[in-house]
Scaffold this motif. Structure first.
Motif, PDB file in Angstrom:
ATOM      1  N   HIS A  29       0.833  -1.201   0.000  1.00 27.48           N
ATOM      2  CA  HIS A  29       0.000   0.000   0.000  1.00 27.48           C
ATOM      3  C   HIS A  29       0.873   1.259   0.000  1.00 27.48           C
ATOM      4  CE1 HIS A  29      -3.633  -2.309   0.769  1.00 27.48           C
ATOM      5  NE2 HIS A  29      -2.977  -2.968   1.710  1.00 27.48           N
ATOM      6  N   PRO A  30       0.682   2.150  -0.982  1.00 24.64           N
ATOM      7  CA  PRO A  30       1.375   3.444  -0.911  1.00 24.64           C
ATOM      8  C   PRO A  30       1.010   4.125   0.404  1.00 24.64           C
ATOM      9  CG  PRO A  30       0.339   3.131  -3.052  1.00 24.64           C
ATOM     10  CD  PRO A  30      -0.174   2.024  -2.166  1.00 24.64           C
ATOM     11  N   THR A  31       2.015   4.462   1.190  1.00 23.95           N
ATOM     12  CA  THR A  31       1.779   4.914   2.560  1.00 23.95           C
ATOM     13  C   THR A  31       2.402   6.281   2.806  1.00 23.95           C
ATOM     14  OG1 THR A  31       1.785   2.605   3.308  1.00 23.95           O
ATOM     15  CG2 THR A  31       2.058   4.307   4.996  1.00 23.95           C
ATOM     16  N   THR A  32       1.563   7.209   3.257  1.00 26.01           N
ATOM     17  CA  THR A  32       2.015   8.537   3.669  1.00 26.01           C
ATOM     18  C   THR A  32       2.009   8.580   5.190  1.00 26.01           C
ATOM     19  OG1 THR A  32       1.101   9.572   1.684  1.00 26.01           O
ATOM     20  CG2 THR A  32       1.537  11.014   3.565  1.00 26.01           C
ATOM     21  N   VAL A  33       3.037   9.172   5.772  1.00 26.32           N
ATOM     22  CA  VAL A  33       3.134   9.203   7.228  1.00 26.32           C
ATOM     23  C   VAL A  33       3.335  10.637   7.711  1.00 26.32           C
ATOM     24  CG1 VAL A  33       4.048   6.855   7.382  1.00 26.32           C
ATOM     25  CG2 VAL A  33       5.636   8.778   7.184  1.00 26.32           C
ATOM     26  N   TRP A  34       2.854  10.872   8.942  1.00 25.08           N
ATOM     27  CA  TRP A  34       3.064  12.178   9.591  1.00 25.08           C
ATOM     28  C   TRP A  34       3.038  11.978  11.092  1.00 25.08           C
ATOM     29  CZ3 TRP A  34       0.133  15.300  12.927  1.00 25.08           C
ATOM     30  CH2 TRP A  34       0.648  16.598  13.127  1.00 25.08           C
ATOM     31  N   ASN A  35       3.896  12.709  11.769  1.00 26.68           N
ATOM     32  CA  ASN A  35       3.965  12.650  13.226  1.00 26.68           C
ATOM     33  C   ASN A  35       4.115  14.064  13.775  1.00 26.68           C
ATOM     34  OD1 ASN A  35       4.232  10.696  15.571  1.00 26.68           O
ATOM     35  ND2 ASN A  35       6.034  11.980  15.931  1.00 26.68           N
ATOM     36  N   ARG A  36       3.474  14.324  14.916  1.00 27.81           N
ATOM     37  CA  ARG A  36       3.552  15.672  15.488  1.00 27.81           C
ATOM     38  C   ARG A  36       4.986  16.060  15.822  1.00 27.81           C
ATOM     39  NH1 ARG A  36      -0.729  16.166  20.278  1.00 27.81           N
ATOM     40  NH2 ARG A  36       0.107  14.116  20.810  1.00 27.81           N
ATOM     41  N   THR A  37       5.780  15.095  16.289  1.00 26.64           N
ATOM     42  CA  THR A  37       7.191  15.337  16.558  1.00 26.64           C
ATOM     43  C   THR A  37       8.004  14.870  15.362  1.00 26.64           C
ATOM     44  OG1 THR A  37       6.815  14.944  18.921  1.00 26.64           O
ATOM     45  CG2 THR A  37       9.094  14.874  18.134  1.00 26.64           C
ATOM     46  N   PRO A  38       8.724  15.773  14.699  1.00 22.58           N
ATOM     47  CA  PRO A  38       9.485  15.376  13.509  1.00 22.58           C
ATOM     48  C   PRO A  38      10.597  14.380  13.842  1.00 22.58           C
ATOM     49  CG  PRO A  38       9.271  17.782  13.685  1.00 22.58           C
ATOM     50  CD  PRO A  38       8.836  17.214  14.996  1.00 22.58           C
ATOM     51  N   ALA A  55      -0.037  17.980   8.791  1.00 22.88           N
ATOM     52  CA  ALA A  55      -1.180  17.078   8.937  1.00 22.88           C
ATOM     53  C   ALA A  55      -2.135  17.244   7.767  1.00 22.88           C
ATOM     54  CB  ALA A  55      -1.892  17.354  10.257  1.00 22.88           C
ATOM     55  N   ALA A  56      -2.314  18.476   7.309  1.00 23.92           N
ATOM     56  CA  ALA A  56      -3.210  18.726   6.172  1.00 23.92           C
ATOM     57  C   ALA A  56      -2.724  17.994   4.935  1.00 23.92           C
ATOM     58  CB  ALA A  56      -3.302  20.227   5.915  1.00 23.92           C
ATOM     59  N   GLU A  57      -1.426  18.020   4.712  1.00 28.48           N
ATOM     60  CA  GLU A  57      -0.843  17.318   3.560  1.00 28.48           C
ATOM     61  C   GLU A  57      -1.038  15.805   3.709  1.00 28.48           C
ATOM     62  OE1 GLU A  57       3.641  16.492   1.974  1.00 28.48           O
ATOM     63  OE2 GLU A  57       3.143  18.598   2.425  1.00 28.48           O
ATOM     64  N   ALA A  58      -0.900  15.296   4.929  1.00 27.65           N
ATOM     65  CA  ALA A  58      -1.073  13.871   5.180  1.00 27.65           C
ATOM     66  C   ALA A  58      -2.502  13.431   4.901  1.00 27.65           C
ATOM     67  CB  ALA A  58      -0.697  13.542   6.623  1.00 27.65           C
ATOM     68  N   VAL A  59      -3.465  14.232   5.348  1.00 27.24           N
ATOM     69  CA  VAL A  59      -4.881  13.898   5.136  1.00 27.24           C
ATOM     70  C   VAL A  59      -5.235  13.975   3.659  1.00 27.24           C
ATOM     71  CG1 VAL A  59      -7.237  14.694   5.577  1.00 27.24           C
ATOM     72  CG2 VAL A  59      -5.592  14.559   7.459  1.00 27.24           C
ATOM     73  N   ALA A  60      -4.673  14.934   2.954  1.00 22.64           N
ATOM     74  CA  ALA A  60      -4.987  15.099   1.534  1.00 22.64           C
ATOM     75  C   ALA A  60      -4.451  13.951   0.681  1.00 22.64           C
ATOM     76  CB  ALA A  60      -4.419  16.426   1.038  1.00 22.64           C
ATOM     77  N   ALA A  61      -3.469  13.217   1.203  1.00 23.94           N
ATOM     78  CA  ALA A  61      -2.799  12.190   0.404  1.00 23.94           C
ATOM     79  C   ALA A  61      -3.617  10.919   0.219  1.00 23.94           C
ATOM     80  CB  ALA A  61      -1.455  11.840   1.044  1.00 23.94           C
ATOM     81  N   SER A  62      -4.584  10.640   1.114  1.00 25.36           N
ATOM     82  CA  SER A  62      -5.313   9.364   1.083  1.00 25.36           C
ATOM     83  C   SER A  62      -6.749   9.554   1.530  1.00 25.36           C
ATOM     84  CB  SER A  62      -4.638   8.327   1.991  1.00 25.36           C
ATOM     85  OG  SER A  62      -3.240   8.300   1.826  1.00 25.36           O
ATOM     86  N   ASN A  63      -7.608   8.668   1.071  1.00 32.00           N
ATOM     87  CA  ASN A  63      -8.987   8.668   1.571  1.00 32.00           C
ATOM     88  C   ASN A  63      -9.084   8.006   2.933  1.00 32.00           C
ATOM     89  OD1 ASN A  63     -10.225   9.968  -0.625  1.00 32.00           O
ATOM     90  ND2 ASN A  63     -10.239   8.056  -1.802  1.00 32.00           N
ATOM     91  N   LEU A  64      -8.161   7.074   3.197  1.00 31.19           N
ATOM     92  CA  LEU A  64      -8.146   6.340   4.466  1.00 31.19           C
ATOM     93  C   LEU A  64      -7.030   6.888   5.348  1.00 31.19           C
ATOM     94  CD1 LEU A  64      -9.029   3.974   6.306  1.00 31.19           C
ATOM     95  CD2 LEU A  64      -7.417   2.519   5.041  1.00 31.19           C
ATOM     96  N   GLY A  81      -8.279  22.425  12.342  1.00 33.02           N
ATOM     97  CA  GLY A  81      -8.150  23.292  11.179  1.00 33.02           C
ATOM     98  C   GLY A  81      -7.883  22.568   9.871  1.00 33.02           C
ATOM     99  N   VAL A  82      -7.775  21.244   9.905  1.00 35.50           N
ATOM    100  CA  VAL A  82      -7.511  20.463   8.696  1.00 35.50           C
ATOM    101  C   VAL A  82      -8.824  20.073   8.038  1.00 35.50           C
ATOM    102  CG1 VAL A  82      -6.542  18.306   7.807  1.00 35.50           C
ATOM    103  CG2 VAL A  82      -5.339  19.578   9.605  1.00 35.50           C
ATOM    104  N   ASP A  83      -8.885  20.158   6.725  1.00 38.54           N
ATOM    105  CA  ASP A  83     -10.080  19.746   5.989  1.00 38.54           C
ATOM    106  C   ASP A  83     -10.116  18.213   5.935  1.00 38.54           C
ATOM    107  OD1 ASP A  83     -12.239  19.350   4.356  1.00 38.54           O
ATOM    108  OD2 ASP A  83     -11.318  20.220   2.551  1.00 38.54           O
ATOM    109  N   ILE A  84     -11.025  17.619   6.682  1.00 41.07           N
ATOM    110  CA  ILE A  84     -11.129  16.153   6.707  1.00 41.07           C
ATOM    111  C   ILE A  84     -12.383  15.669   5.986  1.00 41.07           C
ATOM    112  CG2 ILE A  84      -9.776  15.908   8.815  1.00 41.07           C
ATOM    113  CD1 ILE A  84     -12.417  15.589  10.362  1.00 41.07           C
ATOM    114  N   SER A  85     -13.086  16.558   5.316  1.00 37.57           N
ATOM    115  CA  SER A  85     -14.339  16.175   4.652  1.00 37.57           C
ATOM    116  C   SER A  85     -14.080  15.094   3.612  1.00 37.57           C
ATOM    117  CB  SER A  85     -14.983  17.394   3.987  1.00 37.57           C
ATOM    118  OG  SER A  85     -14.103  17.971   3.042  1.00 37.57           O
TER     119      SER A  85
END
Length: 295
Positions: A29-38, A55-64, A81-85
């Motif tokens: 599975h193509p996997t995008t990752v993000w963590n609050r602490t770099p 986080a916004a970029e992480a959410v935009a990368a996948s539907n799941l 503040g992230v668009d999760i719609s």
């Protein structure tokens, strides 16, 4: 892209989240990752993951979006503040059942779907035979993403109430922890008499096997039937006798110079159940006292 190789985003790269990301990558599975602490994604990037800058970029990368953080407040903080719609959020973090319900309502208000989950293995067990998680929330959304989530282990949908996954999870973790702590107490009591944990281990193993045996004489099977029927026969082994015995256990720990917190708590529960009039009933009648918290 088919669901068998659908993209997924993992938010939270502690031991659990990082292992989930590794498992998704290994399953193709193509996997995008993000963590609050770099700085937590180096090994995942080397394995083929894409690290999102925000986080916004992480959410935009996948539907799941699969989330593994300390609690649900961490999710709220991360996604503020992230668009999760239009996104399906699958949160495998721990929190209270009511907190999960609140988060589900908020996600819906923001146009997203929240599936709550409790994973029943430690990080090394993720994706291994026998691994499974409890999921609750909208079944249709879960079914859509089930082929991806199955990389982590068996997907057990336990109901649409968002709090149910955590109720199942916490019930099983409570059983796990109290069983092991009880074993530690027993090992300490035997150890105080010079008996090693290894010497007594076969007896502990045999007792646990008797508890979980699925045959007609398996204790859990018998007790589950009594609890569901509300009938607690005590002709052969009544609760009053157990209550007296539990006091003797407390005395044994005290005389050995050991902590008595757990044995004393158990004895107090037996005493309350006995005082409530269940003395001539069976061990399982204790559930009636548990259902009525002490005032």
């Amino acid at each position: 892209m088919t669901n068998n190789h659908a993209a997924v985003t993992v938010i939270g790269l502690g031991a659990m989240g990082a292992k989930m990301a590794e498992t998704f990558l290994a399953a193709g599975h193509p996997t995008t990752v993000w963590n609050r602490t770099p700085g937590r994604a180096t090994h995942l990037i080397a394995a083929g993951a894409s690290e999102a800058a925000t986080a916004a970029e992480a959410v935009a990368a996948s539907n799941l979006i699969v989330i593994s953080q300390l609690d649900y407040a961490a999710m709220d903080d991360s996604l503020q503040g992230v668009d999760i719609s239009g996104r399906v959020l699958v949160n495998l973090s721990s929190d209270s059942p009511d907190r999960l319900r609140q988060s589900s309502r908020r996600a819906t208000e923001r146009g997203a779907t929240l599936i709550t989950a409790g994973i029943m293995v430690p990080p090394p067990g993720i994706g291994q035979p026998g691994a499974y998680s409890f999921y609750s929330g909208p079944r249709e959304a879960l079914e859509t993403h089930k082929p991806v989530l199955e990389a982590l282990g068996r997907v057990d949908h336990v109901g649409t109430d968002p709090g149910l996954s955590m109720i199942y999870y916490q019930a099983m973790i409570n059983l796990f922890c109290t069983t092991l702590v009880s074993y530690f107490y027993s090992a300490a009591l035997l150890g105080a008499a010079g008996i090693s944990a290894e010497q007594s281990r076969p007896y502990a193993a045999a007792l646990l096997a008797d508890l979980t045996d699925d045959g007609p004489m398996g204790f859990l099977k018998i007790l589950a039937a009594e609890i569901d029927s509300g009938s607690y026969p005590g002709e052969e082994n009544n609760l009053h006798m157990m209550a007296v015995g539990s006091e003797h256990i407390v005395q044994a720990f005290a005389q050995a110079g050991l902590d008595t917190t757990m044995p004393a708590a158990l004895a107090a529960l037996f005493a309350r159940t006995d005082a409530d009039g269940h003395g001539l009933e069976g061990f399982s009648s204790m559930i009636e006292t548990i259902r009525k918290p002490a005032r």
